[in-house]
Structures are given as C-alpha cells and as structure tokens.
Design a protein around this motif. Sequence first.
Motif, PDB file in Angstrom:
ATOM      1  N   ILE A  41       7.647   9.035  -9.840  1.00 44.12           N
ATOM      2  CA  ILE A  41       6.321   8.303  -9.583  1.00 44.12           C
ATOM      3  C   ILE A  41       5.067   9.278 -10.042  1.00 44.12           C
ATOM      4  CG2 ILE A  41       4.998   7.358  -7.797  1.00 44.12           C
ATOM      5  CD1 ILE A  41       7.493   5.929  -6.460  1.00 44.12           C
ATOM      6  N   ASN A  42       5.117  10.645  -9.374  1.00 43.37           N
ATOM      7  CA  ASN A  42       4.294  11.681  -9.672  1.00 43.37           C
ATOM      8  C   ASN A  42       3.798  11.715 -11.087  1.00 43.37           C
ATOM      9  OD1 ASN A  42       3.613  12.567  -7.147  1.00 43.37           O
ATOM     10  ND2 ASN A  42       5.051  14.258  -7.087  1.00 43.37           N
ATOM     11  N   LYS A  43       5.013  11.568 -12.055  1.00 43.10           N
ATOM     12  CA  LYS A  43       4.780  11.830 -13.613  1.00 43.10           C
ATOM     13  C   LYS A  43       4.110  10.581 -13.984  1.00 43.10           C
ATOM     14  CE  LYS A  43       8.950  14.521 -14.779  1.00 43.10           C
ATOM     15  NZ  LYS A  43      10.311  14.508 -15.198  1.00 43.10           N
TER      16      LYS A  43
ATOM     17  N   ILE B 133     -16.756   7.963   3.817  1.00 43.46           N
ATOM     18  CA  ILE B 133     -18.163   7.698   4.178  1.00 43.46           C
ATOM     19  C   ILE B 133     -18.309   6.262   4.078  1.00 43.46           C
ATOM     20  CG2 ILE B 133     -20.494   7.979   3.410  1.00 43.46           C
ATOM     21  CD1 ILE B 133     -19.823  10.543   3.967  1.00 43.46           C
ATOM     22  N   GLU B 134     -18.927   5.570   5.423  1.00 41.11           N
ATOM     23  CA  GLU B 134     -18.905   4.271   5.413  1.00 41.11           C
ATOM     24  C   GLU B 134     -19.999   3.912   5.894  1.00 41.11           C
ATOM     25  OE1 GLU B 134     -15.715   3.005   8.374  1.00 41.11           O
ATOM     26  OE2 GLU B 134     -14.305   3.486   7.141  1.00 41.11           O
ATOM     27  N   THR B 135     -21.172   4.413   6.409  1.00 37.21           N
ATOM     28  CA  THR B 135     -22.189   4.098   6.799  1.00 37.21           C
ATOM     29  C   THR B 135     -23.550   5.117   6.225  1.00 37.21           C
ATOM     30  OG1 THR B 135     -22.409   5.537   8.831  1.00 37.21           O
ATOM     31  CG2 THR B 135     -21.514   3.438   8.756  1.00 37.21           C
TER      32      THR B 135
ATOM     33  N   PRO C 163       0.780  -1.335  -0.045  1.00 41.44           N
ATOM     34  CA  PRO C 163       0.019  -0.116   0.037  1.00 41.44           C
ATOM     35  C   PRO C 163       1.080   1.244  -0.025  1.00 41.44           C
ATOM     36  CG  PRO C 163       0.125  -0.829   2.239  1.00 41.44           C
ATOM     37  CD  PRO C 163       0.799  -2.021   1.100  1.00 41.44           C
ATOM     38  N   PRO C 164       0.299   2.441  -0.284  1.00 43.15           N
ATOM     39  CA  PRO C 164       1.294   3.705  -0.500  1.00 43.15           C
ATOM     40  C   PRO C 164       1.651   3.999   0.655  1.00 43.15           C
ATOM     41  CG  PRO C 164      -1.242   3.866  -0.880  1.00 43.15           C
ATOM     42  CD  PRO C 164      -1.035   2.574  -0.976  1.00 43.15           C
ATOM     43  N   ASP C 165       0.971   3.763   1.816  1.00 40.63           N
ATOM     44  CA  ASP C 165       1.641   4.349   3.087  1.00 40.63           C
ATOM     45  C   ASP C 165       2.873   3.762   3.204  1.00 40.63           C
ATOM     46  OD1 ASP C 165      -0.404   5.700   3.808  1.00 40.63           O
ATOM     47  OD2 ASP C 165      -1.772   4.242   4.691  1.00 40.63           O
TER      48      ASP C 165
ATOM     49  N   LEU D 116      12.674   9.596  -5.506  1.00 36.23           N
ATOM     50  CA  LEU D 116      11.973   8.886  -6.577  1.00 36.23           C
ATOM     51  C   LEU D 116      10.549   9.461  -6.896  1.00 36.23           C
ATOM     52  CD1 LEU D 116      13.172   5.299  -5.693  1.00 36.23           C
ATOM     53  CD2 LEU D 116      13.450   6.468  -7.852  1.00 36.23           C
ATOM     54  N   ILE D 117      10.121  10.042  -5.860  1.00 36.48           N
ATOM     55  CA  ILE D 117       8.654  10.568  -6.178  1.00 36.48           C
ATOM     56  C   ILE D 117       8.391  11.410  -7.222  1.00 36.48           C
ATOM     57  CG2 ILE D 117       8.946  12.779  -4.699  1.00 36.48           C
ATOM     58  CD1 ILE D 117       5.914  10.328  -4.318  1.00 36.48           C
ATOM     59  N   ILE D 118       9.325  12.042  -7.624  1.00 36.52           N
ATOM     60  CA  ILE D 118       9.136  12.829  -8.959  1.00 36.52           C
ATOM     61  C   ILE D 118       8.812  12.014  -9.923  1.00 36.52           C
ATOM     62  CG2 ILE D 118      10.347  14.500 -10.371  1.00 36.52           C
ATOM     63  CD1 ILE D 118      11.881  15.437  -8.060  1.00 36.52           C
TER      64      ILE D 118
HETATM   65  P1  C2E Z   1      -5.677  10.015   1.008  1.00 36.14           P
HETATM   66  O1  C2E Z   1      -5.181  10.829  -0.341  1.00 36.14           O
HETATM   67  O2  C2E Z   1      -6.147  10.630   1.886  1.00 36.14           O
HETATM   68  O3  C2E Z   1      -6.588   8.835   0.208  1.00 36.14           O
HETATM   69  C1  C2E Z   1      -7.534   8.316   0.858  1.00 36.14           C
HETATM   70  C2  C2E Z   1      -7.342   6.763   1.448  1.00 36.14           C
HETATM   71  O4  C2E Z   1      -8.458   6.480   2.170  1.00 36.14           O
HETATM   72  C3  C2E Z   1      -7.121   5.888   0.453  1.00 36.14           C
HETATM   73  O5  C2E Z   1      -5.990   4.754   1.161  1.00 36.14           O
HETATM   74  C4  C2E Z   1      -8.449   5.078   0.317  1.00 36.14           C
HETATM   75  O6  C2E Z   1      -8.079   3.871  -0.307  1.00 36.14           O
HETATM   76  C5  C2E Z   1      -8.740   5.377   1.653  1.00 36.14           C
HETATM   77  N1  C2E Z   1     -10.219   5.110   1.865  1.00 36.14           N
HETATM   78  C6  C2E Z   1     -11.355   5.601   0.889  1.00 36.14           C
HETATM   79  N2  C2E Z   1     -12.551   5.269   1.499  1.00 36.14           N
HETATM   80  C7  C2E Z   1     -12.308   5.005   2.852  1.00 36.14           C
HETATM   81  C8  C2E Z   1     -13.413   4.552   3.652  1.00 36.14           C
HETATM   82  O7  C2E Z   1     -14.515   4.761   3.498  1.00 36.14           O
HETATM   83  N3  C2E Z   1     -12.774   4.139   4.961  1.00 36.14           N
HETATM   84  C9  C2E Z   1     -11.472   3.979   5.244  1.00 36.14           C
HETATM   85  N4  C2E Z   1     -10.950   3.557   6.415  1.00 36.14           N
HETATM   86  N5  C2E Z   1     -10.508   4.299   4.194  1.00 36.14           N
HETATM   87  C10 C2E Z   1     -11.151   4.820   3.047  1.00 36.14           C
HETATM   88  P2  C2E Z   1      -4.885   4.508   0.270  1.00 36.14           P
HETATM   89  O8  C2E Z   1      -4.978   4.271  -1.159  1.00 36.14           O
HETATM   90  O9  C2E Z   1      -4.055   3.300   1.130  1.00 36.14           O
HETATM   91  O10 C2E Z   1      -3.672   5.749   0.227  1.00 36.14           O
HETATM   92  C11 C2E Z   1      -3.337   6.251   1.445  1.00 36.14           C
HETATM   93  C12 C2E Z   1      -2.368   7.474   1.161  1.00 36.14           C
HETATM   94  O11 C2E Z   1      -1.359   7.192   0.480  1.00 36.14           O
HETATM   95  C13 C2E Z   1      -3.450   8.553   0.388  1.00 36.14           C
HETATM   96  O12 C2E Z   1      -4.205   9.145   1.202  1.00 36.14           O
HETATM   97  C14 C2E Z   1      -2.416   9.258  -0.146  1.00 36.14           C
HETATM   98  O13 C2E Z   1      -1.891  10.359   1.001  1.00 36.14           O
HETATM   99  C15 C2E Z   1      -1.254   8.442  -0.456  1.00 36.14           C
HETATM  100  N6  C2E Z   1      -1.317   8.179  -2.055  1.00 36.14           N
HETATM  101  C16 C2E Z   1      -2.103   7.156  -2.447  1.00 36.14           C
HETATM  102  N7  C2E Z   1      -1.741   7.280  -4.002  1.00 36.14           N
HETATM  103  C17 C2E Z   1      -0.948   8.217  -4.042  1.00 36.14           C
HETATM  104  C18 C2E Z   1       0.018   8.570  -5.296  1.00 36.14           C
HETATM  105  O14 C2E Z   1      -0.690   8.126  -6.363  1.00 36.14           O
HETATM  106  N8  C2E Z   1       0.445   9.504  -5.208  1.00 36.14           N
HETATM  107  C19 C2E Z   1       0.905  10.054  -3.920  1.00 36.14           C
HETATM  108  N9  C2E Z   1       1.951  11.031  -3.803  1.00 36.14           N
HETATM  109  N10 C2E Z   1       0.404   9.562  -2.906  1.00 36.14           N
HETATM  110  C20 C2E Z   1      -0.513   8.705  -2.817  1.00 36.14           C
END
Ligand code: C2E
Length: 284
Positions: free
Chosen positions: A95-97, A244-246, A78-80, A91-93
């Motif tokens: 990846i962003n592209k 939003i979950e509920t 996962p991205p985290d 490397l983020i540069i």
């Molecule tokens: P974020 O931008 O705040 O993305 C929302 C995160 O919340 C996503 O996790 C998504 O899967 C999750 N989410 C969506 N709906 C719900 C929900 O109802 N409940 C819960 N508990 N979670 C929900 P994800 O995909 O694991 O991404 C985590 C973080 O990683 C993102 O937070 C963002 O900061 C970063 N990230 C993800 N994709 C990219 C990317 O392409 N580039 C960069 N630089 N950062 C990214």
Amino acid sequence: DSAMYNAKNSGKNQFQFYIESLNIVATERFSLERDLARAIDRDEFVLYFQPQIDLATRKIVGAEALIRWMHPQKGMVPPDKFIHVAEESGLIIEINKWVLLKACSQSNEWVKDGFPALSIAVNLSGYKFAHQNIVESIRDVLQVTRLDPGNIEVEITETILMQETEETIETLKQIKDLGVRIALDDFGTGYSSLSYLTTFPVDVIKIDRSFVIGSTMHKNNRIIIKAIIAMGHSLGKKILAEGIETEEQFELLKEYGCDEAQGYYFKAPVPATEFTRLLKKGAL
Ligand code: C2E
Ligand code: CA
Ligand code: CA
Ligand code: CA
C-alpha cells in the motif's frame, strides 16, 4: 432452585453470546483482510488531496495525500478502518508503494500542467518502518516518474522514532539524501521527547489537531502552540498546523507566525480532479 437454574442458564447464554460475537469479529476481520489483499489489483484505492496553505498569503503550497478505499459492497472505507489491518498483515508495504507511486505521478502531472511546484506529503505507516525497503521504494518511484524529489515529503509519526532508533535514523538520513523532505506528523501527541527534534533529520513539524481544537478557548493550548513554533523555528524547521476549522484559529496561528496550515476551514481532502480546480484558483 429455579432461580439458580435461570442464573446459570443466562450465564451460559451470555457466554455463548460472547463466543458468537468473537466469531463475528474474527469473520469480519478475515473478510476485510481478504478484500484488502485484492484491493490494489482491483484498483479500489483512491488518493484524496488536502491543500496545505501558506498562512501569510493563503496560497496553496502543498498537499497531503490521504488514501481512501472504495469497497465494492461497503462503499468508502476510511483509512482509520483498514490501515491497522494492513499493518498487521504486512500488506502495508504494498500500500505504501502504491501511495508513493500515485502521489508522485499526480504531482508530476500538476508540474507538467504548469502549476507552480507543490510539495505532496505522503503518510508512511510506522509499522516496521526501518524494514520496509522504503528508501528503495522511493528511489524506484522517483526514477519511474522522473519527479523532482523536492516535490515530495514523507510524513512519519513519533511512534516510528521510538522503535529501533539507530535503523530509523539511518533510513531517514537515506531518504533525505534522496532530496526528499521529512515531516513529523501529529506532533505533541505521542510520548514525545523534544530531543527527537535534534536526533532525527526532520524538516517540518506538524502541530497536532488536538492543540488547535482548543487553541481559541484554552490558554494552555495557546502557550504550547507558541512554544512549539518558537522552538521549531529556532531549530530551523517549518511549522504546519493541522485541523484548522475556524477563522479564529486561522487568525491566531497566523499571528503566532506559524508557516503553513491545513484544515476544513480551507478545504477538506478532495479527489485529484477537484484539487486541480483549486490549483487554478491558486489561493484559498
Ligand atoms: P493524519 O495523517 O493525521 O491525517 C489527517 C486527518 O485529519 C485526515 O483524516 C484528514 O481528513 C483529517 N482532517 C483534515 N483537516 C481536518 C479538520 O479541519 N478537522 C478534522 N476533524 N479533521 C481534519 P483521514 O484522511 O481520515 O486519515 C486518517 C489517518 O489515516 C491519517 O491521519 C493517517 O494517519 C492515516 N492515513 C491516511 N492516508 C494514509 C496513507 O496513504 N497511508 C498511511 N499509512 N496512512 C494513512
Ligand atoms: Ca509542505
Ligand atoms: Ca499525516
Ligand atoms: Ca496528523
């Protein structure tokens, strides 16, 4: 004496253990960084898309692009787990592209397939935001894909706005001049200053999930959500609620006049092919 010896000895062992764990951490970190550097060329990244819903109609009006790393040994990372490593190593540069190009190409395919125009939101990491040549990257990608700039949105966080204010304002203005919208992500979690909303050219406010989680339980969260929506609307911004979950949360946000929402209640992020199936349904 022997007790003393034992104490010293175990102290030494603990120290050794500590050093060894540091070594493990450093080795893992190094291998992650090395794997990450090869991931683009080896085509290991995938974009998932989470629908953004118009609260009044439940129609899909957009998507947030979220990166996944399909590691050959570790499986899906996962991205985290890797974005911070990518930031520290620069490397983020790249990846962003990659994310920009993929998101725009996909958006373009959906346009060509005849679906109503969607706005695809791309996360741009905060690291050295004003020095990533982001404007050039976006311009290049728009040129290559010939996508209408109105079909993409850039998500930034408050952390970006706290650093190098002048350069950041300039960068954001240039992005807007290209016709691309800007969303302020995780609103309310940083050391947020409300003045950010008037200082920076932001089109969309994304209310952080932490306010939504407790919204049906805690009165204070409801008050904050209401206030963000009222203030945002007065400033002419669109408001989207995250996480939003509920059904209760959905009803509440709708009642408060929030414009759009995202969350597991509607749909978790899915691969592009599955998102296409959702588009055929149109609403969730
Ligand atoms: P974020 O931008 O705040 O993305 C929302 C995160 O919340 C996503 O996790 C998504 O899967 C999750 N989410 C969506 N709906 C719900 C929900 O109802 N409940 C819960 N508990 N979670 C929900 P994800 O995909 O694991 O991404 C985590 C973080 O990683 C993102 O937070 C963002 O900061 C970063 N990230 C993800 N994709 C990219 C990317 O392409 N580039 C960069 N630089 N950062 C990214
Ligand atoms: Ca949108
Ligand atoms: Ca985001
Ligand atoms: Ca967010």
